[in-house]
Design a protein around this motif. Structure first.
Motif, mmCIF file in Angstrom:
data_model
loop_
_atom_site.group_PDB
_atom_site.id
_atom_site.type_symbol
_atom_site.label_atom_id
_atom_site.label_comp_id
_atom_site.label_asym_id
_atom_site.label_seq_id
_atom_site.Cartn_x
_atom_site.Cartn_y
_atom_site.Cartn_z
ATOM 1 N N ALA A 475 47.990 38.699 53.400
ATOM 2 C CA ALA A 475 47.420 38.502 54.736
ATOM 3 C C ALA A 475 45.926 38.783 54.740
ATOM 4 C CB ALA A 475 48.138 39.395 55.748
ATOM 5 N N VAL A 476 45.494 39.786 53.973
ATOM 6 C CA VAL A 476 44.070 40.125 53.922
ATOM 7 C C VAL A 476 43.274 38.987 53.296
ATOM 8 C CG1 VAL A 476 42.405 41.779 53.021
ATOM 9 C CG2 VAL A 476 44.622 42.573 53.811
ATOM 10 N N ALA A 477 43.867 38.287 52.330
ATOM 11 C CA ALA A 477 43.167 37.166 51.699
ATOM 12 C C ALA A 477 42.837 36.085 52.711
ATOM 13 C CB ALA A 477 44.016 36.587 50.568
ATOM 14 N N LEU A 478 43.668 35.949 53.740
ATOM 15 C CA LEU A 478 43.453 34.918 54.747
ATOM 16 C C LEU A 478 42.456 35.365 55.814
ATOM 17 C CD1 LEU A 478 44.523 32.067 55.337
ATOM 18 C CD2 LEU A 478 46.233 33.095 56.833
ATOM 19 N N PHE A 479 42.524 36.629 56.219
ATOM 20 C CA PHE A 479 41.704 37.117 57.325
ATOM 21 C C PHE A 479 40.532 37.974 56.881
ATOM 22 C CE2 PHE A 479 45.837 36.314 59.276
ATOM 23 C CZ PHE A 479 45.470 35.601 60.414
ATOM 24 N N GLY A 480 40.444 38.275 55.580
ATOM 25 C CA GLY A 480 39.389 39.168 55.115
ATOM 26 C C GLY A 480 38.004 38.566 55.243
ATOM 27 N N SER A 481 37.010 39.440 55.365
ATOM 28 C CA SER A 481 35.605 39.034 55.453
ATOM 29 C C SER A 481 34.758 40.183 54.906
ATOM 30 C CB SER A 481 35.223 38.726 56.911
ATOM 31 O OG SER A 481 35.352 39.899 57.713
ATOM 32 N N ASP A 482 33.437 40.030 54.968
ATOM 33 C CA ASP A 482 32.557 41.086 54.485
ATOM 34 C C ASP A 482 32.713 42.369 55.290
ATOM 35 O OD1 ASP A 482 31.583 39.399 52.554
ATOM 36 O OD2 ASP A 482 29.866 38.727 53.751
ATOM 37 N N ASN A 483 33.100 42.223 56.553
ATOM 38 C CA ASN A 483 33.273 43.395 57.413
ATOM 39 C C ASN A 483 34.714 43.888 57.456
ATOM 40 O OD1 ASN A 483 30.520 43.344 58.193
ATOM 41 N ND2 ASN A 483 30.970 41.739 59.705
ATOM 42 N N PHE A 484 35.624 43.156 56.865
ATOM 43 C CA PHE A 484 37.044 43.536 56.881
ATOM 44 C C PHE A 484 37.570 43.471 55.455
ATOM 45 C CE2 PHE A 484 41.586 42.065 57.928
ATOM 46 C CZ PHE A 484 42.053 43.370 57.877
ATOM 47 N N THR A 486 39.834 45.601 52.308
ATOM 48 C CA THR A 486 40.812 46.629 51.968
ATOM 49 C C THR A 486 40.690 46.923 50.469
ATOM 50 O OG1 THR A 486 42.543 45.001 51.479
ATOM 51 C CG2 THR A 486 42.397 45.814 53.756
ATOM 52 N N LEU A 487 41.391 47.948 50.010
ATOM 53 C CA LEU A 487 41.328 48.252 48.578
ATOM 54 C C LEU A 487 41.842 47.098 47.714
ATOM 55 C CD1 LEU A 487 42.285 52.020 48.127
ATOM 56 C CD2 LEU A 487 40.058 50.928 47.894
ATOM 57 N N PRO A 488 42.964 46.429 48.084
ATOM 58 C CA PRO A 488 43.374 45.283 47.272
ATOM 59 C C PRO A 488 42.339 44.160 47.241
ATOM 60 C CG PRO A 488 45.214 46.048 48.592
ATOM 61 C CD PRO A 488 44.010 46.786 49.068
ATOM 62 N N SER A 489 41.712 43.858 48.382
ATOM 63 C CA SER A 489 40.707 42.790 48.375
ATOM 64 C C SER A 489 39.467 43.204 47.593
ATOM 65 C CB SER A 489 40.328 42.409 49.814
ATOM 66 O OG SER A 489 39.738 43.497 50.493
ATOM 67 N N LEU A 490 39.121 44.501 47.628
ATOM 68 C CA LEU A 490 37.996 44.993 46.840
ATOM 69 C C LEU A 490 38.306 44.904 45.349
ATOM 70 C CD1 LEU A 490 35.193 46.213 47.470
ATOM 71 C CD2 LEU A 490 36.236 48.475 47.263
ATOM 72 N N LEU A 491 39.538 45.236 44.968
ATOM 73 C CA LEU A 491 39.962 45.133 43.572
ATOM 74 C C LEU A 491 39.994 43.674 43.124
ATOM 75 C CD1 LEU A 491 41.094 46.152 40.918
ATOM 76 C CD2 LEU A 491 43.323 46.392 42.005
ATOM 77 N N TYR A 492 40.478 42.784 43.978
ATOM 78 C CA TYR A 492 40.525 41.354 43.637
ATOM 79 C C TYR A 492 39.116 40.806 43.409
ATOM 80 C CZ TYR A 492 41.467 36.350 44.088
ATOM 81 O OH TYR A 492 41.534 34.998 43.873
ATOM 82 N N ALA A 493 38.179 41.243 44.254
ATOM 83 C CA ALA A 493 36.788 40.805 44.071
ATOM 84 C C ALA A 493 36.215 41.338 42.763
ATOM 85 C CB ALA A 493 35.945 41.280 45.250
ATOM 86 N N SER A 494 36.566 42.566 42.392
ATOM 87 C CA SER A 494 36.075 43.140 41.131
ATOM 88 C C SER A 494 36.650 42.396 39.931
ATOM 89 C CB SER A 494 36.448 44.625 41.054
ATOM 90 O OG SER A 494 35.841 45.355 42.103
ATOM 91 N N LEU A 495 37.937 42.068 39.988
ATOM 92 C CA LEU A 495 38.547 41.308 38.901
ATOM 93 C C LEU A 495 37.924 39.920 38.798
ATOM 94 C CD1 LEU A 495 42.327 42.241 39.353
ATOM 95 C CD2 LEU A 495 40.860 42.860 37.424
ATOM 96 N N GLY A 496 37.668 39.280 39.956
ATOM 97 C CA GLY A 496 37.120 37.927 39.954
ATOM 98 C C GLY A 496 35.694 37.859 39.449
ATOM 99 N N SER A 497 34.942 38.951 39.619
ATOM 100 C CA SER A 497 33.545 38.957 39.169
ATOM 101 C C SER A 497 33.369 39.707 37.854
ATOM 102 C CB SER A 497 32.652 39.587 40.248
ATOM 103 O OG SER A 497 33.104 40.889 40.570
ATOM 104 N N TYR A 498 34.476 40.016 37.181
ATOM 105 C CA TYR A 498 34.476 40.645 35.861
ATOM 106 C C TYR A 498 33.778 42.010 35.864
ATOM 107 C CZ TYR A 498 35.835 35.951 34.479
ATOM 108 O OH TYR A 498 36.484 34.758 34.380
ATOM 109 N N ARG A 499 33.884 42.749 36.973
ATOM 110 C CA ARG A 499 33.384 44.127 37.010
ATOM 111 C C ARG A 499 34.539 45.032 36.567
ATOM 112 N NH1 ARG A 499 31.725 42.566 42.204
ATOM 113 N NH2 ARG A 499 33.015 44.202 43.133
#
Length: 533
Positions: A475-484, A486-499
Motif C-alpha cells: 500500500a505504501v508503494a502506491l501512496f508513498g511520497s517524499d513526505n510519506f 515508511t521503513l520498508p519504503s526507505l529500505l526499498y529506495a536504498s536497495l534500488g539505489s545500491y546504497r
C-alpha cells in the motif's frame, strides 16, 4: 449459545456496523475501478494472458518446490524428536513468520546475489559464470525461503499427531523404512498436503514485494505487480480493473478448492504425545537426516545470519542520526499499531456477533465470516480504487496514510480471524451456561470471564497484525511520497539505489522490530510445536 437479549443485540449491532463499514470500503473501491474503466481503453488480450500465465507459473513452481523440499525435512524432524538443537531448528522454521520480505530479500542477495557468498565461493573454485538472483529463479528462491518452513511446520504437526499405537503396530510387524512411509507417514501427510499446497499457491499468487524487487523487470510481472504498475506508472484504470478482477477470480477459485480439503492446521483427535519411531536408530537414516537438517539450516539460517552481520557492520550510528529514518520509523509504528488495533477490534466484534446468532440465522450468520474472505481481495485493488476516489477529490496525498492503515487492516483480518475466532468459539461454549446462571453479562462478563481467557489470542492477533503492517510495502508503494515514507519504503529506495550500507542497517532494524512484534505469535507457535513433539 445462552446469552442475555440485550448483550446479544449489542454484539450483533457492533459486528453489523463493522461488517457494513468493511463491505462499503471494499465495494467503493471496486465501483470506482469499474466507473473509471468504462471511459478507458481496455488492455490487449496478449498482455493479460502473459501476466496471468506468469502469475500461475511462478506460483505452481514455488508451491511444488516448497512442498517437495519440505517433505524430507519433515520426515527428518519427525524421526528425531529429541536431538540436540531441535528447539533451535523449530525456531528457525518459525522465524520467517516474523521476518518482513525486504530484509529477507537483502539477506538472500548477500548469499545468492552476483556479489554474494555463493558466487564468491564459485569464483574461488574457478567457475567463471555467476548466478543471477533476478528473474524467475530469484522469485522461486525467495518463495521457497518463506514457504518451505511453513509447509514443513504444518506437515510436522500432521505426523506428530499419528496415534502412538500405529507406530507400535508397525514396530511389532517389523516394517522396513519404506513400508513405514507408505502405510503410516504418507496417509497422514496426504491428508494435509493438498491444503498446504493450496495455501502456499495463494500466497505466491498474491505475492507483491518479492516480485517487485527480484522480478527483474516488467516481463516477470504478476497480477499484483501489474496492478501497481498500471496505476503508479501508466495511470491506466482499465488495466488495473481487469487485472484486479482477474486476480480476484483466481484467488476465489483457489479459496473454494481449499475448502474441499482438510484444514492443515486442524488438530487430529486421538494424538498421544511423542511417537515411538522404530526407524530412527539405523546409521543410514541418521546420516541422511543429519544432512537434510544441515542443508535446511544453511538455506534458511545463512540469509538471516547475513542480515545480522551486515547490519552490525553498517553505519548504524549515521543511520540513527538521519532525521528521515526517525520520520519513517514514526510513520511505520503509527500505521502498524493503528492497523493492528483496528484489525483486532473488528475481528473480535464480528466473531462475537457470529457466536451470538443462532444456527437458524443462516446466511446472515455466515456474513460475519467476511474477514476470512479478505484473502480474496487484492490489497492493491483496494488501493487503486481508493486512489482514484481520492484523486477525484484532490486528496490523493493528504489521505494516503489513512488509506494505508485501512488497507493494511484489511490485509491482516484473515490472519487475526484465524487466531481469534476458534479460541472465542471454544471459550463461549465452555462458559455460556455458567455466565447465564450467575447473571453475568455485558462489560462485567468481558472483564471477569472473557478477558482472562481471550487476552492471549487478542494480543497475539494484535502483534501479528501490527508486524504484518509494519513490514508491508504494497500500500505504501502506491501512496508513498517524499513526505510519506515508511521503513520498508526507505529500505526499498536504498536497495534500488545500491546504497548497500544503508540497506544493511535498515534490514537489521526492520527485521528486529518485526520479530519483536511477532514474538507473541512465535512463542505461541513454538509452544504448540513443543507440546506436539
Amino acid at each position: 449459545m445462552i446469552e442475555a437479549a440485550g448483550e446479544r443485540r449489542f454484539w450483533v449491532s457492533a459486528g453489523g456496523v463493522g461488517l457494513t463499514l468493511l463491505a462499503a470500503f471494499c465495494l467503493a473501491a471496486f465501483a470506482m475501478l469499474l466507473a473509471s474503466a468504462a471511459a478507458s481503453s481496455w488492455p490487449p488480450f496478449d498482455y493479460l494472458a502473459r501476466i496471468f500465465i506468469f502469475t500461475i507459473e511462478q506460483a505452481v513452481f514455488s508451491t511444488l518446490l516448497s512442498v517437495m523440499f519440505a517433505l524430507p525435512l519433515t520426515l527428518a524432524m519427525a524421526r528425531r524428536p529429541a536431538f540436540p538443537g531441535r528447539k533451535f531448528v523449530l525456531a528457525l522454521m518459525i522465524l520467517p513468520l516474523g521476518l518482513p520480505v525486504l530484509p529477507a530479500v537483502f539477506g538472500l542477495l548477500e548469499i545468492w546475489g552476483r556479489t554474494g557468498l555463493v558466487n564468491d565461493i564459485g569464483a574461488t573454485l574457478g567457475f567463471s559464470s555467476r548466478l543471477s538472483i533476478y528473474g524467475l529463479s530469484g522469485i522461486l528462491l525467495a518463495h521457497v525461503f518463506f514457504n518451505l518452513p511453513l509447509a514443513a511446520r504444518l506437515m510436522l504437526k500432521a505426523l506428530e499427531r499419528v496415534p502412538r499405537d500405529e507406530w507400535r503396530l508397525a514396530a511389532s510387524l517389523g516394517l522396513p523404512r519404506s513400508s513405514l512411509f507408505r502405510f503410516v507417514e504418507w496417509p497422514a501427510l496426504i491428508r494435509v498436503i493438498p491444503g498446504i499446497a493450496g495455501l502456499i499457491f495463494m500466497l505466491c499468487v498474491t505475492s507483491f514485494t518479492i516480485i517487485l524487487t527480484l522480478g527483474g523487470g516488467p516481463q516477470n510481472s504478476t497480477l499484483e505487480v501489474a496492478i501497481y504498475q498500471a496505476l503508479k506508472f501508466e495511470f491506466d484504470p482499465a488495466r488495473a480493473m481487469i487485472l484486479s478482477f482477474a486476480q480476484f477470480a483466481l484467488t476465489a477459485v483457489i479459496f473454494w478448492l481449499l475448502r474441499l480439503f482438510p484444514d492443515p492446521e486442524e488438530d487430529r483427535r486421538g494424538a498421544s504425545g511423542r511417537p515411538f519411531r522404530p526407524d530412527a536408530g539405523a546409521m543410514g537414516a541418521r546420516l541422511i537426516d543429519g544432512a537434510t537438517l544441515g542443508v535446511f539450516l544453511a538455506f534458511v539460517g545463512a540469509p538471516i545470519l547475513a542480515i545480522v552481520l551486515a547490519g552490525l557492520r553498517s553505519n548504524l550510528a549515521g543511520l540513527l542520526a538521519d532525521p528521515k529514518f526517525w520520520q519513517a520509523l514514526r510513520t511505520s509504528l503509527t500505521i502498524a499499531l493503528s492497523a493492528g488495533l483496528l484489525a483486532t477490534i473488528l475481528t473480535y466484534a464480528m466473531a462475537r456477533a457470529e457466536a451470538s446468532l443462532s444456527a437458524r440465522s443462516g446466511a446472515f450468520k455466515l456474513l460475519f465470516r467476511f474477514p476470512e474472505f479478505m484473502l480474496l481481495i487484492p490489497p492493491l485493488a483496494l488501493g487503486s480504487g481508493w486512489f482514484l476516489i481520492l484523486l477525484s477529490f484532490g486528496m490523493a496525498d493528504g489521505a494516503g496514510p489513512i488509506l494505508v492503515v485501512l488497507i493494511n487492516m484489511g490485509m491482516a483480518l484473515p490472519f487475526a480471524a484465524r487466531i481469534i475466532a476458534p479460541e472465542l468459539t471454544t471459550h463461549l461454549k465452555r462458559t455460556a451456561r455458567l455466565s447465564a446462571s450467575l447473571g453475568i453479562s455485558g462489560f462485567p462478563r468481558f472483564r471477569i470471564v472473557d478477558w482472562p481467557v481471550m487476552r492471549a489470542p487478542l494480543l497475539t492477533a494484535f502483534s501479528f497484525a501490527a508486524a504484518l503492517s509494519f513490514g508491508d510495502l504494497g500500500a505504501v508503494a502506491l501512496f508513498g511520497s517524499d513526505n510519506f515514507i515508511t521503513l520498508p519504503s526507505l529500505l526499498y529506495a536504498s536497495l534500488g539505489s545500491y546504497r548497500s550500507m544503508d540497506a544493511a542497517g535498515l534490514s537489521l532494524i526492520l527485521g528486529v522490530i518485526c520479530f519483536l512484534l511477532t514474538l507473541p505469535s512465535v512463542r505461541l507457535e513454538s509452544s504448540r510445536l513443543g507440546d506436539d513433539a
